[in-house]
Design an enzyme around this catalytic site. Structure first.
Site, PDB file in Angstrom:
ATOM      1  N   GLY A   1      43.605  38.631  75.121  1.00 54.10           N
ATOM      2  CA  GLY A   1      43.674  39.033  76.522  1.00 54.10           C
ATOM      3  C   GLY A   1      42.539  38.434  77.331  1.00 54.10           C
ATOM      4  O   GLY A   1      42.090  37.311  77.102  1.00 54.10           O
ATOM      5  N   SER A   2      42.024  39.201  78.268  1.00 55.36           N
ATOM      6  CA  SER A   2      41.049  38.684  79.233  1.00 55.36           C
ATOM      7  C   SER A   2      39.708  38.312  78.632  1.00 55.36           C
ATOM      8  O   SER A   2      38.878  37.701  79.313  1.00 55.36           O
ATOM      9  CB  SER A   2      40.831  39.714  80.342  1.00 55.36           C
ATOM     10  OG  SER A   2      41.988  39.825  81.140  1.00 55.36           O
ATOM     11  N   THR A   3      39.467  38.655  77.371  1.00 51.32           N
ATOM     12  CA  THR A   3      38.190  38.278  76.772  1.00 51.32           C
ATOM     13  C   THR A   3      38.057  36.766  76.587  1.00 51.32           C
ATOM     14  O   THR A   3      36.949  36.273  76.348  1.00 51.32           O
ATOM     15  CB  THR A   3      37.990  38.969  75.412  1.00 51.32           C
ATOM     16  OG1 THR A   3      39.090  38.646  74.551  1.00 51.32           O
ATOM     17  CG2 THR A   3      37.899  40.477  75.587  1.00 51.32           C
TER      18      THR A   3
ATOM     19  N   THR B   1      44.890  42.800  82.167  1.00 51.37           N
ATOM     20  CA  THR B   1      44.644  42.018  80.972  1.00 51.37           C
ATOM     21  C   THR B   1      43.195  41.655  80.919  1.00 51.37           C
ATOM     22  O   THR B   1      42.690  41.182  79.964  1.00 51.37           O
ATOM     23  CB  THR B   1      45.487  40.740  80.969  1.00 51.37           C
ATOM     24  OG1 THR B   1      45.130  39.947  82.097  1.00 51.37           O
ATOM     25  CG2 THR B   1      46.935  41.093  81.000  1.00 51.37           C
TER      26      THR B   1
END
Length: 588
Positions: free
Chosen positions: A296-298, A588
């Protein structure tokens, strides 16, 4: 009238009988001599072997299994001496009263023990009980039951129990590693068994030691990079967070950003390796290493780093995200809150999917893929832990516009927690990505250059806004320290295909102190069910509690003030935020 020949005939009969007896004796002596010659000369080797089989035994001397310790020498796995009781079934069954007495001491019924011995009556060596404490074994031997003996063995004991169980693993009853580091380093730990030859009497008792003996060689101790103090912090905070959020599970990883040493690796649900009934597959699995998930957004900081590296954007660049949505083929990319025209730092702090998709579409599939490759998302971590999951990063040639857009905000690829920790260690270590390791004596490899030092520092500066007031993870803040990090709230794949709007993984990964990071920490809570599911709400407080305690224990100086910096508050005194958050579509 007497017969004059009678005396003569009597003497002749006596001589004949004497000769017959002497002849018989001579024949017997000859036969005995011949048989003795056959046994002692002709069959000597065969009979010696047969006698040895019945009287000479080779007794195994187990090699002492070495200890597993943490980096400070604290024991994580030790071998304690125990005795195993064995018998010659036929000898024991010849004394029914001893069978009954033995069954009572071993807390069995005489019928059960008798049936067990009957099924193995033809064998010469049968275990009755394994791993008894020495005092219990002495009570068994005190019965003086025929054909019953003891053998010294070692039983594994795990002082840290559930706290380190999934990393350390366990052994079976014969001392062979079955899970975790016990399995990975089994040959190193178990040593080499020795042996000695003994002579037993007809009842199986040892009556003489021969001079033939091979001494056992102990194994070599294994020192992990783990710090048990930090491992306990991670375990405690994670278990509390999983229960508080009614989650399916979770994980925490803490690493030294400079050396790549893994200081804590915890996951839930856990298990106690000292308890055989607790060893269930779902509880033994170390989710931090063997489970994969979409990041996801990581991954957005990694995308931004690649765009900065190739000059597609500059630190002060602005991106117009419009009303918070954009169309890419059939895919509609959405932000929870429209950010309009904003700079990179703001868009990263607010975790804009639209901005990430626009950057990805601008630099193209090949550059997105290469950026992730630089951070090792396409390669194994090679931690040395058995069952480590491999990443999934499809070749960019198979990407279309939709795959490029979704990969830019962390979907369509999968990694394990160590992949993200390694990648963020590169951001923390001025662009040099260290190799992660679980053991102190593991071969050290020089760090690889992922990005330039300038880009790494710029990204850390941007990521500080994430944990600041107004960012998506203000609950990750630590008094006295600057924190840089990133949230991720990832929808899980549904069983019927697509993504499940009700099942999430809440993630936060960060580094501290932000100016010159020493520690990188990742927290993931799997399927929180108490209402909140954002990474900044569910995972970030756990990061704050664990890393605050780690900074205090490792005596890392604060960096968020000039003088009179407050000492970190002990984790047990840190109040967890409980602010209720409105339920909205997942970010996200």
């Amino acid at each position: 009238m007497s017969n004059p020949d009678a005396p003569y005939k009597l003497k002749a009969a006596e001589r004949w009988r004497r000769q017959l007896v002497l002849g018989a004796l001579a024949a017997g002596a000859l036969l005995v001599s011949a048989r003795a010659f056959e046994l002692q000369v002709m069959q000597r080797e065969f009979l010696t072997q047969q006698g040895a089989k019945r009287q000479v035994r080779v007794v195994s001397l187990p090699g002492h299994r070495a200890a597993i310790r943490d980096r400070r020498g604290e024991p994580l796995a030790l071998s304690a001496p125990v005795d195993s009781i064995w018998c010659v079934p036929s000898a024991l069954m010849s004394s029914p009263e001893h069978v009954a007495a033995l069954a009572k001491v071993l807390k069995q019924t005489p019928r059960e023990l008798t049936r067990y011995l009957d099924e193995r009556a033809t064998k010469q060596f049968v275990y009755i009980e394994r791993g008894l404490p020495p005092d219990e074994a002495r009570r068994v031997l005190a019965l003086k039951a025929p054909g019953v003996f003891s053998t010294r063995e070692y039983r594994r004991f795990y002082p840290a129990g559930e706290i380190a169980g999934q990393v350390v693993g366990f052994t079976d009853v014969d001392g062979r590693g079955q899970e975790g580091m016990e399995m990975a380093y089994d040959e190193t730990l178990r040593g080499i068994a020795g042996s000695r030859r003994v002579i037993r009497d007809a009842r199986g008792r040892i009556v003489e030691d021969t001079e033939e003996a091979v001494p056992a060689q102990p194994g070599s101790d294994l020192t992990l990079s783990m710090d048990l103090r930090l491992q306990y912090l991670a375990y405690r905070e994670l278990k509390d967070a999983v229960a508080r959020n009614k989650a399916k599970g979770g994980l925490v990883v803490v690493a030294d950003a400079r050396t790549g040493e893994l200081l804590a690796v915890a996951s839930q649900p856990g298990f106690n390796p000292n308890n055989i009934e607790d060893r269930k597959p779902g509880r033994m699995r170390n989710r931090a290493i063997v489970d994969s998930f979409e990041p996801g957004s990581t991954v957005k900081p990694l995308l931004y780093a690649q765009a900065l590296e190739i000059g597609a954007v500059r630190p002060g660049s602005h991106i117009d995200t419009g009303d918070g949505w954009m169309q890419v083929g059939r895919l509609t990319v959405r932000d929870i809150h429209a950010q309009g025209d904003a700079d990179l730092a703001t868009l990263l702090a607010k975790s804009s999917n639209v901005a990430a998709a626009k950057i990805g579409m601008q630099i193209g599939a090949e550059n997105v893929w290469q950026g992730y490759q630089k951070f090792g998302l396409g390669d194994r971590v090679a931690s040395g832990f058995p069952g480590e999951s491999a990443p999934l990063l499809r070749p960019y040639a198979s990407w279309g516009q939709i795959a490029t857009a979704t990969a830019s905000y962390g979907y369509g690829l999968s990694v394990n927690a160590l992949h993200l920790v390694r990648a963020y260690s590169a951001l923390a270590n001025d662009g040099l990505m260290p190799a992660l390791r679980l053991t102190e004596d593991a071969a050290t490899h020089p760090p690889q250059r992922a990005i330039s030092a300038g880009t790494a520092r710029e990204l850390r500066h941007m990521l500080e806004a994430v944990a600041a007031r107004g960012g998506t993870a203000s609950r990750a803040s630590i008094p006295g320290y600057r924190v840089a990090g990133k949230t991720g709230t990832v929808r899980k794949i549904a069983a019927t295909g697509g993504y499940d709007a009700e099942r999430h993984q809440s993630v936060f990964i960060g580094m501290v102190p932000a100016e010159h990071p020493r520690l990188v920490g990742l927290v993931m809570i799997d399927e929180p069910g108490a209402g909140d599911y954002y990474g900044g709400v569910v995972a970030a407080p756990v990061f704050s509690a664990v890393l605050q305690g780690a900074l205090r224990l490792l005596q890392i100086a604060p960096d968020a003030c000039i003088q009179d910096c407050p000492l970190p508050v002990p984790p047990e005194q840190l109040a967890m935020p409980t602010m209720a958050m409105p339920r909205v579509e997942p970010r996200t």
